[in-house]
Design a protein around this motif. Structure first.
Motif, PDB file in Angstrom:
ATOM      1  N   GLY A  29       0.831  -1.271  -0.028  1.00  0.00           N
ATOM      2  CA  GLY A  29      -0.115   0.206   0.178  1.00  0.00           C
ATOM      3  C   GLY A  29       0.957   1.260   0.015  1.00  0.00           C
ATOM      4  N   ARG A  30       0.282   2.221   0.583  1.00  0.00           N
ATOM      5  CA  ARG A  30       0.910   3.472   0.441  1.00  0.00           C
ATOM      6  C   ARG A  30       2.270   3.411   1.439  1.00  0.00           C
ATOM      7  NH1 ARG A  30       1.632   8.295   3.289  1.00  0.00           N
ATOM      8  NH2 ARG A  30       0.450   7.468   5.206  1.00  0.00           N
ATOM      9  N   ARG A  31       3.358   3.875   0.332  1.00  0.00           N
ATOM     10  CA  ARG A  31       4.826   4.052   1.082  1.00  0.00           C
ATOM     11  C   ARG A  31       4.734   4.966   2.257  1.00  0.00           C
ATOM     12  NH1 ARG A  31       9.638   2.007  -2.028  1.00  0.00           N
ATOM     13  NH2 ARG A  31       8.437   0.520  -3.296  1.00  0.00           N
ATOM     14  N   HIS A  32       5.470   4.564   3.364  1.00  0.00           N
ATOM     15  CA  HIS A  32       5.543   5.434   4.666  1.00  0.00           C
ATOM     16  C   HIS A  32       6.963   5.750   4.704  1.00  0.00           C
ATOM     17  CE1 HIS A  32       1.608   3.824   5.789  1.00  0.00           C
ATOM     18  NE2 HIS A  32       2.100   2.737   5.630  1.00  0.00           N
ATOM     19  N   SER A  33       7.744   5.530   3.621  1.00  0.00           N
ATOM     20  CA  SER A  33       9.126   6.212   3.767  1.00  0.00           C
ATOM     21  C   SER A  33       9.674   6.293   2.408  1.00  0.00           C
ATOM     22  CB  SER A  33       9.992   4.941   4.249  1.00  0.00           C
ATOM     23  OG  SER A  33      11.350   5.362   4.454  1.00  0.00           O
ATOM     24  N   VAL A  34      10.793   7.253   2.086  1.00  0.00           N
ATOM     25  CA  VAL A  34      11.334   7.422   0.893  1.00  0.00           C
ATOM     26  C   VAL A  34      12.447   6.534   0.932  1.00  0.00           C
ATOM     27  CG1 VAL A  34      10.660   9.815   0.791  1.00  0.00           C
ATOM     28  CG2 VAL A  34      12.817   9.275   1.932  1.00  0.00           C
ATOM     29  N   HIS A  35      12.870   5.839   1.808  1.00  0.00           N
ATOM     30  CA  HIS A  35      14.073   4.693   2.034  1.00  0.00           C
ATOM     31  C   HIS A  35      13.663   3.517   1.294  1.00  0.00           C
ATOM     32  CE1 HIS A  35      16.505   7.222   4.779  1.00  0.00           C
ATOM     33  NE2 HIS A  35      15.476   7.638   5.266  1.00  0.00           N
ATOM     34  N   GLN A  36      14.501   2.720   1.190  1.00  0.00           N
ATOM     35  CA  GLN A  36      14.451   1.510   0.505  1.00  0.00           C
ATOM     36  C   GLN A  36      13.632   0.498   1.229  1.00  0.00           C
ATOM     37  OE1 GLN A  36      18.062  -0.636  -1.263  1.00  0.00           O
ATOM     38  NE2 GLN A  36      18.929   1.093  -0.575  1.00  0.00           N
ATOM     39  N   VAL A  37      12.140  -0.211   0.789  1.00  0.00           N
ATOM     40  CA  VAL A  37      11.263  -0.444   1.385  1.00  0.00           C
ATOM     41  C   VAL A  37      11.506  -2.073   1.186  1.00  0.00           C
ATOM     42  CG1 VAL A  37       8.990  -1.095   1.716  1.00  0.00           C
ATOM     43  CG2 VAL A  37       9.791   1.311   1.408  1.00  0.00           C
ATOM     44  N   LEU A  38      11.477  -2.928   2.259  1.00  0.00           N
ATOM     45  CA  LEU A  38      11.263  -4.357   2.298  1.00  0.00           C
ATOM     46  C   LEU A  38       9.967  -4.639   2.590  1.00  0.00           C
ATOM     47  CD1 LEU A  38      14.692  -5.499   3.858  1.00  0.00           C
ATOM     48  CD2 LEU A  38      14.283  -5.055   1.329  1.00  0.00           C
ATOM     49  N   GLY A  39       9.230  -5.530   1.864  1.00  0.00           N
ATOM     50  CA  GLY A  39       7.972  -6.146   2.219  1.00  0.00           C
ATOM     51  C   GLY A  39       8.138  -7.362   2.904  1.00  0.00           C
ATOM     52  N   ARG A  40       7.168  -7.206   4.201  1.00  0.00           N
ATOM     53  CA  ARG A  40       7.215  -8.202   5.226  1.00  0.00           C
ATOM     54  C   ARG A  40       6.353  -9.307   4.863  1.00  0.00           C
ATOM     55  NH1 ARG A  40       4.065  -9.998   9.469  1.00  0.00           N
ATOM     56  NH2 ARG A  40       5.043 -10.859  11.137  1.00  0.00           N
ATOM     57  N   VAL A  41       6.937 -10.442   4.603  1.00  0.00           N
ATOM     58  CA  VAL A  41       6.209 -11.625   4.521  1.00  0.00           C
ATOM     59  C   VAL A  41       6.189 -12.655   5.521  1.00  0.00           C
ATOM     60  CG1 VAL A  41       5.880 -13.910   2.922  1.00  0.00           C
ATOM     61  CG2 VAL A  41       6.497 -11.608   1.976  1.00  0.00           C
ATOM     62  N   ASP A  42       5.158 -13.102   6.479  1.00  0.00           N
ATOM     63  CA  ASP A  42       5.311 -13.852   7.734  1.00  0.00           C
ATOM     64  C   ASP A  42       5.237 -15.274   7.025  1.00  0.00           C
ATOM     65  OD1 ASP A  42       4.883 -15.292  10.027  1.00  0.00           O
ATOM     66  OD2 ASP A  42       2.892 -14.012  10.471  1.00  0.00           O
ATOM     67  N   LEU A  43       6.367 -15.982   7.517  1.00  0.00           N
ATOM     68  CA  LEU A  43       6.526 -17.349   7.366  1.00  0.00           C
ATOM     69  C   LEU A  43       6.060 -18.240   8.427  1.00  0.00           C
ATOM     70  CD1 LEU A  43       9.981 -17.528   5.567  1.00  0.00           C
ATOM     71  CD2 LEU A  43       7.831 -17.400   4.491  1.00  0.00           C
ATOM     72  N   ASP A  56       1.622 -13.435  -1.029  1.00  0.00           N
ATOM     73  CA  ASP A  56       2.300 -12.026  -0.363  1.00  0.00           C
ATOM     74  C   ASP A  56       3.489 -11.747  -1.221  1.00  0.00           C
ATOM     75  OD1 ASP A  56       0.494 -12.401   1.768  1.00  0.00           O
ATOM     76  OD2 ASP A  56       1.914 -13.007   3.314  1.00  0.00           O
ATOM     77  N   VAL A  57       4.087 -12.580  -1.630  1.00  0.00           N
ATOM     78  CA  VAL A  57       5.335 -12.418  -2.562  1.00  0.00           C
ATOM     79  C   VAL A  57       4.978 -11.549  -3.957  1.00  0.00           C
ATOM     80  CG1 VAL A  57       7.405 -12.997  -3.827  1.00  0.00           C
ATOM     81  CG2 VAL A  57       6.888 -13.970  -1.675  1.00  0.00           C
ATOM     82  N   ASP A  58       3.788 -12.049  -4.473  1.00  0.00           N
ATOM     83  CA  ASP A  58       3.330 -11.323  -5.701  1.00  0.00           C
ATOM     84  C   ASP A  58       2.669  -9.869  -5.313  1.00  0.00           C
ATOM     85  OD1 ASP A  58       3.849 -13.310  -7.459  1.00  0.00           O
ATOM     86  OD2 ASP A  58       2.182 -14.359  -7.293  1.00  0.00           O
ATOM     87  N   ALA A  59       1.922  -9.746  -4.143  1.00  0.00           N
ATOM     88  CA  ALA A  59       1.569  -8.318  -3.852  1.00  0.00           C
ATOM     89  C   ALA A  59       2.481  -7.394  -3.527  1.00  0.00           C
ATOM     90  CB  ALA A  59       0.548  -8.643  -2.619  1.00  0.00           C
ATOM     91  N   TRP A  60       3.758  -7.946  -2.882  1.00  0.00           N
ATOM     92  CA  TRP A  60       4.743  -7.026  -2.959  1.00  0.00           C
ATOM     93  C   TRP A  60       5.391  -6.620  -4.096  1.00  0.00           C
ATOM     94  CZ3 TRP A  60       4.943  -4.048   0.885  1.00  0.00           C
ATOM     95  CH2 TRP A  60       4.446  -4.444   2.284  1.00  0.00           C
ATOM     96  N   ARG A  61       5.795  -7.619  -5.008  1.00  0.00           N
ATOM     97  CA  ARG A  61       6.284  -7.317  -6.280  1.00  0.00           C
ATOM     98  C   ARG A  61       5.320  -6.170  -7.092  1.00  0.00           C
ATOM     99  NH1 ARG A  61       5.351 -11.349 -10.760  1.00  0.00           N
ATOM    100  NH2 ARG A  61       3.310 -10.243 -10.432  1.00  0.00           N
ATOM    101  N   GLU A  62       4.022  -6.315  -6.989  1.00  0.00           N
ATOM    102  CA  GLU A  62       3.128  -5.345  -7.641  1.00  0.00           C
ATOM    103  C   GLU A  62       3.138  -4.205  -6.787  1.00  0.00           C
ATOM    104  OE1 GLU A  62      -0.825  -7.046  -7.795  1.00  0.00           O
ATOM    105  OE2 GLU A  62       0.017  -8.849  -8.665  1.00  0.00           O
TER     106      GLU A  62
END
Length: 184
Positions: A29-43, A56-62
Motif C-alpha cells: 500500500g502507501r509507502r511510509h518512507s522514501v528509503h528502500q522498502v522491504l515487504g514483510r512476508v510472515d512465514l 504475499d510475494v506477488d502482492a509485494w512485487r506489484e
C-alpha cells in the motif's frame, strides 16, 4: 552497519536518504518512507502454505518494493527447502534483496542460500546475556525495548558482536515471542 527498521520502529522524518537504510513495511500500500522498502512476508515459523507465501510475494512485487523481509522464518534444517524455494520464486519475480528473520541462529545449511540472516530478534535484556553462538559477522541483530539512555551502548555492543545490519530501538513489537521449540 546497515540500518533495518522493523515495522514497529520508524525513522526520524529528517533521516537522510541513503542506501544503508532499509524500512520494513508490514502491508502493501502507501509507502511510509522514501528509503528502500522491504515487504514483510510472515512465514509463521514454516507453518504457512507456499501458496499463501507466494500470494504475499506477488502482492509485494506489484507494490514495487525493493525486496522482502521473510519474518518468523524457520531456523531448523527442515525449513531450508521451503525457504530456498521461496527465495527462488521471489528472484523469478525480480525480488533479489531478501532478509531472512528467524530471530535465532539457523542450521548451517541456511548459509548456502546466500541471503542476509537476522540471527537475533528480541528484547534488550536477552541481548545483553546472549552469547552469539551460531552467528557469523555480518548477521543482523534487531534489539528492542532498549532504555533510551542505553541506545548508544546497545549500538556499540551490536558492532562488537559483528552485526552487519539491524537496529537497537526503545520501541517494542506487539507480536508474540519466538516459541521455545523454534529456538532449539
Amino acid at each position: 552497519m546497515k540500518t533495518l527498521f522493523p515495522p514497529y520502529a520508524h525513522p526520524s522524518a529528517n533521516l537522510a536518504l541513503d542506501a544503508d537504510t532499509w524500512i520494513i513495511q508490514a502491508r502493501p500500500g502507501r509507502r511510509h518512507s522514501v528509503h528502500q522498502v522491504l515487504g514483510r512476508v510472515d512465514l509463521d515459523w514454516g507453518g504457512r502454505s507456499l501458496a499463501d507465501v507466494l500470494a504475499d510475494v506477488d502482492a509485494w512485487r506489484e507494490d514495487g518494493v525493493e525486496g522482502l523481509f521473510l519474518d518468523r522464518a524457520p531456523a531448523g534444517e527442515g525449513g531450508v527447502g521451503p525457504v530456498a524455494l521461496t527465495l527462488r520464486l521471489a528472484a523469478r519475480r525480480g525480488l533479489h534483496r531478501v532478509v531472512l528473520n528467524p530471530g535465532v541462529p539457523t542450521h548451517p545449511s541456511y548459509r548456502e542460500l546466500d541471503v542476509r540472516i537476522c540471527t537475533f530478534d528480541g528484547p534488550w535484556d536477552a541481548y545483553q546475556g546472549w552469547n552469539g553462538d551460531g552467528v557469523v559477522p555480518g548477521d543482523g541483530h534487531l534489539v528492542h525495548g532498549v532504555p533510551t539512555a542505553l541506545l548508544t551502548a546497545a549500538r556499540r555492543l551490536m558492532g562488537r558482536r559483528g552485526a552487519g545490519f539491524g537496529l537497537a530501538t526503545d520501541a517494542a513489537p506487539q507480536v508474540s515471542p519466538i516459541p521455545e521449540q523454534v529456538r532449539s
